[in-house]
Design a protein around this motif. Sequence first.
Motif, PDB file in Angstrom:
ATOM      1  N   ILE A   7       0.879  -1.166   0.000  1.00 49.19           N
ATOM      2  CA  ILE A   7       0.000   0.000   0.000  1.00 49.19           C
ATOM      3  C   ILE A   7       0.920   1.221   0.000  1.00 49.19           C
ATOM      4  N   VAL A   8       0.770   2.067  -1.022  1.00 51.69           N
ATOM      5  CA  VAL A   8       1.666   3.206  -1.212  1.00 51.69           C
ATOM      6  C   VAL A   8       0.872   4.501  -1.047  1.00 51.69           C
ATOM      7  N   LEU A   9       1.299   5.354  -0.132  1.00 57.28           N
ATOM      8  CA  LEU A   9       0.693   6.669   0.061  1.00 57.28           C
ATOM      9  C   LEU A   9       1.646   7.733  -0.469  1.00 57.28           C
ATOM     10  N   VAL A  10       1.141   8.614  -1.316  1.00 57.21           N
ATOM     11  CA  VAL A  10       1.974   9.645  -1.946  1.00 57.21           C
ATOM     12  C   VAL A  10       1.719  11.004  -1.300  1.00 57.21           C
ATOM     13  N   SER A  11       2.764  11.586  -0.759  1.00 59.14           N
ATOM     14  CA  SER A  11       2.731  12.961  -0.229  1.00 59.14           C
ATOM     15  C   SER A  11       1.567  13.195   0.732  1.00 59.14           C
ATOM     16  N   THR A  12       1.372  12.273   1.659  1.00 67.55           N
ATOM     17  CA  THR A  12       0.300  12.419   2.648  1.00 67.55           C
ATOM     18  C   THR A  12       0.584  13.626   3.539  1.00 67.55           C
ATOM     19  N   SER A  13      -0.407  14.524   3.682  1.00 70.17           N
ATOM     20  CA  SER A  13      -0.166  15.758   4.425  1.00 70.17           C
ATOM     21  C   SER A  13      -0.459  15.611   5.918  1.00 70.17           C
ATOM     22  N   HIS A  14      -1.416  14.767   6.288  1.00 68.96           N
ATOM     23  CA  HIS A  14      -1.792  14.635   7.697  1.00 68.96           C
ATOM     24  C   HIS A  14      -1.278  13.299   8.230  1.00 68.96           C
ATOM     25  N   PRO A  15      -0.406  13.309   9.232  1.00 70.32           N
ATOM     26  CA  PRO A  15       0.145  12.046   9.748  1.00 70.32           C
ATOM     27  C   PRO A  15      -0.912  11.110  10.318  1.00 70.32           C
ATOM     28  N   GLY A  16      -2.046  11.679  10.770  1.00 67.96           N
ATOM     29  CA  GLY A  16      -3.118  10.834  11.273  1.00 67.96           C
ATOM     30  C   GLY A  16      -3.649   9.882  10.214  1.00 67.96           C
ATOM     31  N   ASN A  17      -3.639  10.325   8.956  1.00 64.75           N
ATOM     32  CA  ASN A  17      -4.101   9.462   7.869  1.00 64.75           C
ATOM     33  C   ASN A  17      -3.149   8.287   7.649  1.00 64.75           C
ATOM     34  N   ILE A  18      -1.875   8.492   7.926  1.00 64.68           N
ATOM     35  CA  ILE A  18      -0.911   7.395   7.816  1.00 64.68           C
ATOM     36  C   ILE A  18      -1.204   6.348   8.892  1.00 64.68           C
ATOM     37  N   GLY A  19      -1.466   6.809  10.119  1.00 61.83           N
ATOM     38  CA  GLY A  19      -1.792   5.883  11.196  1.00 61.83           C
ATOM     39  C   GLY A  19      -3.087   5.129  10.933  1.00 61.83           C
ATOM     40  N   LYS A  26      -3.761  -3.510   8.740  1.00 60.07           N
ATOM     41  CA  LYS A  26      -3.559  -4.616   9.673  1.00 60.07           C
ATOM     42  C   LYS A  26      -4.863  -5.367   9.922  1.00 60.07           C
ATOM     43  N   ASN A  27      -5.989  -4.673   9.916  1.00 57.88           N
ATOM     44  CA  ASN A  27      -7.291  -5.333  10.048  1.00 57.88           C
ATOM     45  C   ASN A  27      -7.485  -6.416   8.991  1.00 57.88           C
ATOM     46  N   MET A  28      -6.919  -6.201   7.805  1.00 57.67           N
ATOM     47  CA  MET A  28      -7.146  -7.103   6.674  1.00 57.67           C
ATOM     48  C   MET A  28      -5.921  -7.934   6.296  1.00 57.67           C
ATOM     49  N   GLY A  29      -4.912  -7.955   7.171  1.00 61.95           N
ATOM     50  CA  GLY A  29      -3.775  -8.832   6.951  1.00 61.95           C
ATOM     51  C   GLY A  29      -2.690  -8.274   6.055  1.00 61.95           C
ATOM     52  N   LEU A  30      -2.769  -6.986   5.712  1.00 63.20           N
ATOM     53  CA  LEU A  30      -1.725  -6.348   4.913  1.00 63.20           C
ATOM     54  C   LEU A  30      -0.679  -5.729   5.835  1.00 63.20           C
ATOM     55  N   SER A  31       0.564  -5.717   5.388  1.00 66.14           N
ATOM     56  CA  SER A  31       1.616  -5.229   6.286  1.00 66.14           C
ATOM     57  C   SER A  31       2.660  -4.341   5.625  1.00 66.14           C
ATOM     58  N   GLU A  32       2.637  -4.248   4.289  1.00 68.73           N
ATOM     59  CA  GLU A  32       3.707  -3.526   3.592  1.00 68.73           C
ATOM     60  C   GLU A  32       3.257  -2.109   3.253  1.00 68.73           C
ATOM     61  N   LEU A  33       3.651  -1.152   4.089  1.00 65.66           N
ATOM     62  CA  LEU A  33       3.279   0.253   3.915  1.00 65.66           C
ATOM     63  C   LEU A  33       4.469   1.030   3.366  1.00 65.66           C
ATOM     64  N   TYR A  34       4.245   1.711   2.229  1.00 67.69           N
ATOM     65  CA  TYR A  34       5.277   2.535   1.601  1.00 67.69           C
ATOM     66  C   TYR A  34       4.781   3.982   1.585  1.00 67.69           C
ATOM     67  N   LEU A  35       5.649   4.900   1.984  1.00 63.67           N
ATOM     68  CA  LEU A  35       5.300   6.320   2.053  1.00 63.67           C
ATOM     69  C   LEU A  35       6.218   7.112   1.136  1.00 63.67           C
ATOM     70  N   VAL A  36       5.622   7.832   0.197  1.00 63.24           N
ATOM     71  CA  VAL A  36       6.400   8.662  -0.732  1.00 63.24           C
ATOM     72  C   VAL A  36       6.334  10.108  -0.273  1.00 63.24           C
ATOM     73  N   ASN A  37       7.452  10.629   0.183  1.00 62.17           N
ATOM     74  CA  ASN A  37       7.548  12.034   0.614  1.00 62.17           C
ATOM     75  C   ASN A  37       6.395  12.467   1.529  1.00 62.17           C
ATOM     76  N   PRO A  38       6.177  11.768   2.642  1.00 60.28           N
ATOM     77  CA  PRO A  38       5.140  12.233   3.575  1.00 60.28           C
ATOM     78  C   PRO A  38       5.528  13.591   4.154  1.00 60.28           C
ATOM     79  N   HIS A  39       4.556  14.467   4.375  1.00 57.85           N
ATOM     80  CA  HIS A  39       4.865  15.808   4.888  1.00 57.85           C
ATOM     81  C   HIS A  39       5.444  15.736   6.296  1.00 57.85           C
ATOM     82  N   ALA A  60       7.533   0.823   8.145  1.00 62.17           N
ATOM     83  CA  ALA A  60       7.132   1.452   6.888  1.00 62.17           C
ATOM     84  C   ALA A  60       8.365   1.907   6.101  1.00 62.17           C
ATOM     85  N   THR A  61       8.279   1.774   4.787  1.00 62.31           N
ATOM     86  CA  THR A  61       9.376   2.180   3.908  1.00 62.31           C
ATOM     87  C   THR A  61       9.105   3.583   3.378  1.00 62.31           C
ATOM     88  N   VAL A  62       9.989   4.511   3.657  1.00 60.88           N
ATOM     89  CA  VAL A  62       9.849   5.897   3.180  1.00 60.88           C
ATOM     90  C   VAL A  62      10.689   6.057   1.921  1.00 60.88           C
TER      91      VAL A  62
END
Length: 241
Positions: A7-19, A26-39, A60-62
């Motif tokens: 799951i890749v999030l691009v330039s997320t501005s609010h850290p709460g959305n990352i959490g 995790k609810n659905m068994g996914l574990s690989e979170l990638y963050l592209v230039n989070p604010h 998480a991989t930044v």
Amino acid sequence: MYENIRIVLVSTSHPGNIGATARAMKNMGLSELYLVNPHVFPHADASARASGADDLLAKATVCASLEEAVAGCSLVFGASARLRSLPWPLAEPREAAVQIINAHQQAPVAVVFGREHSGLTNDELLCCNALVHIPCNETFSSLNVAAAVQVLSYEIHMAGRQGITEVATDSPLATADEIERFFQHLEETLVEIEFLDPDKPRQLMRRLRRLYNRARLEETEVNILRGILTAAQKQARNRLQ
């Protein structure tokens, strides 16, 4: 269970959305979170909204670019709340989830989510094989990014419970970085044989990217196409001698 699904999030501005995204995953068994230039990351708001999914945040991989985040992936879906002027292969979440489950057995796959207010740019969509669009109320169609991740994660989990529905190909699919090198080689060759004017490119490369991304090329097919391009370059250079 789904270690090859990113799951890749691009330039997320609010850290709460990352959490909140980590919790949905995790609810659905996914574990690989990638963050592209989070604010802002890491951040206390991300940890608070993760509600027990802090382990996903910790590992998480930044990444500095979307290309880096999807490197090695054989299938990339871009989540989009709006349909684009240039037609792009499009799937609804259930259909996309089946493709993801089928593909992740062979190589990593990714679902990319854009900025909270503007989504993914057209250039970022060039990294994607297809769009996934969540049907919503037409008068209020913009989902919170974590809510969109929850919808896709749920469909992936449900498709995973159904098992594989397609037979794997003999040759593995080309990865996103292999496809990107092919596109660079293609553009270079088209300029060299004077089919593409770099000063007036119009939509040519974007349309060609759409065509080849829709085909989901195998490694051997990419090698064949690059061999043809190399031969075309040699012929063009021989004529100049």
